[in-house]
Write a protein that holds these residues in place. Structure first.
Motif, PDB file in Angstrom:
ATOM      1  N   HIS A 101       0.814  -1.216   0.000  1.00 14.12           N
ATOM      2  CA  HIS A 101       0.000   0.000   0.000  1.00 14.12           C
ATOM      3  C   HIS A 101       0.850   1.271   0.000  1.00 14.12           C
ATOM      4  O   HIS A 101       0.322   2.369  -0.172  1.00 14.12           O
ATOM      5  CB  HIS A 101      -0.990   0.012   1.165  1.00 14.12           C
ATOM      6  CG  HIS A 101      -0.368   0.145   2.517  1.00 14.12           C
ATOM      7  ND1 HIS A 101       0.153  -0.919   3.207  1.00 14.12           N
ATOM      8  CD2 HIS A 101      -0.190   1.228   3.323  1.00 14.12           C
ATOM      9  CE1 HIS A 101       0.623  -0.506   4.366  1.00 14.12           C
ATOM     10  NE2 HIS A 101       0.418   0.783   4.469  1.00 14.12           N
ATOM     11  N   VAL A 105      -0.236   4.388  -6.130  1.00 17.25           N
ATOM     12  CA  VAL A 105      -1.398   3.650  -6.655  1.00 17.25           C
ATOM     13  C   VAL A 105      -1.252   3.365  -8.142  1.00 17.25           C
ATOM     14  O   VAL A 105      -1.561   2.254  -8.600  1.00 17.25           O
ATOM     15  CB  VAL A 105      -2.700   4.437  -6.376  1.00 17.25           C
ATOM     16  CG1 VAL A 105      -3.880   3.804  -7.089  1.00 17.25           C
ATOM     17  CG2 VAL A 105      -2.968   4.510  -4.864  1.00 17.25           C
ATOM     18  N   GLU A 106      -0.730   4.328  -8.885  1.00 18.50           N
ATOM     19  CA  GLU A 106      -0.620   4.146 -10.328  1.00 18.50           C
ATOM     20  C   GLU A 106       0.438   3.105 -10.706  1.00 18.50           C
ATOM     21  O   GLU A 106       0.514   2.676 -11.872  1.00 18.50           O
ATOM     22  CB  GLU A 106      -0.310   5.473 -11.015  1.00 18.50           C
ATOM     23  CG  GLU A 106       1.032   6.100 -10.653  1.00 18.50           C
ATOM     24  CD  GLU A 106       0.979   7.002  -9.434  1.00 18.50           C
ATOM     25  OE1 GLU A 106       1.888   7.849  -9.299  1.00 18.50           O
ATOM     26  OE2 GLU A 106       0.017   6.865  -8.642  1.00 18.50           O
ATOM     27  N   ASP A 109      -0.168  -2.119 -10.051  1.00 15.52           N
ATOM     28  CA  ASP A 109      -0.269  -3.219 -11.006  1.00 15.52           C
ATOM     29  C   ASP A 109       1.107  -3.584 -11.558  1.00 15.52           C
ATOM     30  O   ASP A 109       1.426  -4.770 -11.709  1.00 15.52           O
ATOM     31  CB  ASP A 109      -1.219  -2.852 -12.146  1.00 15.52           C
ATOM     32  CG  ASP A 109      -2.678  -2.851 -11.714  1.00 15.52           C
ATOM     33  OD1 ASP A 109      -3.093  -3.787 -11.005  1.00 15.52           O
ATOM     34  OD2 ASP A 109      -3.401  -1.910 -12.074  1.00 15.52           O
ATOM     35  N   ILE A 148      -7.844   4.643   1.330  1.00 14.27           N
ATOM     36  CA  ILE A 148      -7.876   4.571  -0.134  1.00 14.27           C
ATOM     37  C   ILE A 148      -6.729   3.721  -0.666  1.00 14.27           C
ATOM     38  O   ILE A 148      -6.923   2.858  -1.536  1.00 14.27           O
ATOM     39  CB  ILE A 148      -7.846   5.980  -0.743  1.00 14.27           C
ATOM     40  CG1 ILE A 148      -9.157   6.709  -0.440  1.00 14.27           C
ATOM     41  CG2 ILE A 148      -7.615   5.924  -2.249  1.00 14.27           C
ATOM     42  CD1 ILE A 148      -9.180   8.159  -0.873  1.00 14.27           C
ATOM     43  N   VAL A 149      -5.513   3.914  -0.148  1.00 11.34           N
ATOM     44  CA  VAL A 149      -4.369   3.181  -0.693  1.00 11.34           C
ATOM     45  C   VAL A 149      -4.431   1.701  -0.314  1.00 11.34           C
ATOM     46  O   VAL A 149      -3.999   0.834  -1.090  1.00 11.34           O
ATOM     47  CB  VAL A 149      -3.026   3.806  -0.268  1.00 11.34           C
ATOM     48  CG1 VAL A 149      -2.881   5.196  -0.883  1.00 11.34           C
ATOM     49  CG2 VAL A 149      -2.875   3.873   1.245  1.00 11.34           C
ATOM     50  N   GLU A 151      -7.228  -0.031   0.059  1.00 12.19           N
ATOM     51  CA  GLU A 151      -8.230  -0.594  -0.850  1.00 12.19           C
ATOM     52  C   GLU A 151      -7.651  -0.767  -2.253  1.00 12.19           C
ATOM     53  O   GLU A 151      -7.934  -1.759  -2.933  1.00 12.19           O
ATOM     54  CB  GLU A 151      -9.467   0.297  -0.877  1.00 12.19           C
ATOM     55  CG  GLU A 151     -10.273   0.260   0.416  1.00 12.19           C
ATOM     56  CD  GLU A 151     -11.441   1.231   0.406  1.00 12.19           C
ATOM     57  OE1 GLU A 151     -11.509   2.072  -0.514  1.00 12.19           O
ATOM     58  OE2 GLU A 151     -12.291   1.140   1.326  1.00 12.19           O
ATOM     59  N   ALA A 152      -6.830   0.202  -2.675  1.00 15.51           N
ATOM     60  CA  ALA A 152      -6.213   0.105  -4.000  1.00 15.51           C
ATOM     61  C   ALA A 152      -5.233  -1.065  -4.061  1.00 15.51           C
ATOM     62  O   ALA A 152      -5.158  -1.772  -5.079  1.00 15.51           O
ATOM     63  CB  ALA A 152      -5.494   1.415  -4.331  1.00 15.51           C
ATOM     64  N   ALA A 155      -7.244  -4.224  -4.379  1.00 21.69           N
ATOM     65  CA  ALA A 155      -7.796  -4.334  -5.730  1.00 21.69           C
ATOM     66  C   ALA A 155      -6.736  -4.796  -6.719  1.00 21.69           C
ATOM     67  O   ALA A 155      -7.006  -5.601  -7.619  1.00 21.69           O
ATOM     68  CB  ALA A 155      -8.386  -2.989  -6.163  1.00 21.69           C
ATOM     69  N   ALA A 156      -5.512  -4.296  -6.556  1.00 18.43           N
ATOM     70  CA  ALA A 156      -4.418  -4.716  -7.436  1.00 18.43           C
ATOM     71  C   ALA A 156      -4.104  -6.197  -7.250  1.00 18.43           C
ATOM     72  O   ALA A 156      -3.838  -6.920  -8.229  1.00 18.43           O
ATOM     73  CB  ALA A 156      -3.175  -3.866  -7.168  1.00 18.43           C
TER      74      ALA A 156
END
Length: 238
Positions: A101, A105-106, A109, A148-149, A151-152, A155-156
């Motif tokens: 985390h 975020v970008e 992936d 937010i991070v 959760e991101a 998700a990744a």
């Protein structure tokens, strides 16, 4: 996969759990976000692994890590998970303790693509992340809200499993313990860190101290913090 499981509250020593469950004997290991290299040292001194590459993004902490001279099977390097300085298919195990985390975020992936790239076929990735819950989290989010991070990052992870880059072998939920003797110790360990710029106003600092002090006893304070571990495997044919 699920991001949290509030019903799983067993108190676990995560380092011991990892040492007991992963096949470290003769392994080449990559640790991403090694921080102060405490877990690196624990693993290296067990004498089971062949080599550890320990990466850290924070330049200040990396410079300190380079002063370590008594771990001959450890190589420290500066770098992030999104650009791992290693050849493909070169590690048996990749470890991330509370690090995914922190990747922008970008680039999350790309970080999981890189982890897949450097893992050998059949290699394992131990990815632990804090769950966004608990009393300590309620204090931290006053000045460092990671909802937010986190959760991101989850998700990744889900995308990496869904598209077949990695397969989920196991998912664990448990609590770990964080102990502080005083607010001064909390300040030193959680606010005045080198990897993040926590610039608190006087009013916000006071609010953080008040919220922390509400839990304080003459023996200090112990927080039980929920965690999740995703154990992922690189497919034998990738």
């Amino acid at each position: 996969m699920k991001i949290a499981d509030p019903t799983q509250t067993a108190l676990v020593n995560e380092v011991k759990l990892m040492l007991d469950e992963l096949p470290f004997d003769g392994a080449r290991v990559l640790e991403l976000g090694c921080g102060k290299a405490e877990k690196t040292r624990t693993l290296a001194e067990r004498g089971r692994v062949t080599e550890i590459l320990a990466l850290e993004v924070d330049a200040i902490q990396h410079a300190r890590n380079l002063q370590v001279t008594d771990l001959p099977n450890v190589r420290f390097a500066q770098g992030g998970a999104e650009a791992i300085p290693a050849e493909e298919n070169s590690f048996d195990i990749v470890i991330l303790f509370k690090s995914l985390h922190h990747v922008p975020v970008e680039h999350m992936d790309q970080a999981l693509c890189e982890i897949t790239r450097v893992l050998k076929p059949g290699g394992l990735a131990w990815i632990s992340e804090p769950v966004f819950a608990g009393d300590l989290n309620e204090i931290m989010r006053l000045f460092h809200d990671e909802k937010i991070v986190r959760e991101a990052a989850f998700a990744a992870l889900c995308r990496a499993v869904e598209d077949g880059r990695l397969s989920l072998k196991d998912e664990r939920f448990f609590n770990t313990r964080s102990q502080f003797d005083s607010f001064a110790q909390f300040d030193a360990r959680m606010i005045r860190v080198t990897h993040s710029n926590h610039s608190l106003s006087r009013e916000l600092y006071r609010k953080v101290e008040e919220k922390f002090s509400a839990h304080l006893t003459p023996q200090g304070v112990t927080f039980f913090t929920p965690q999740r571990v995703d154990l992922l495997e690189k497919p034998a044919r990738h």
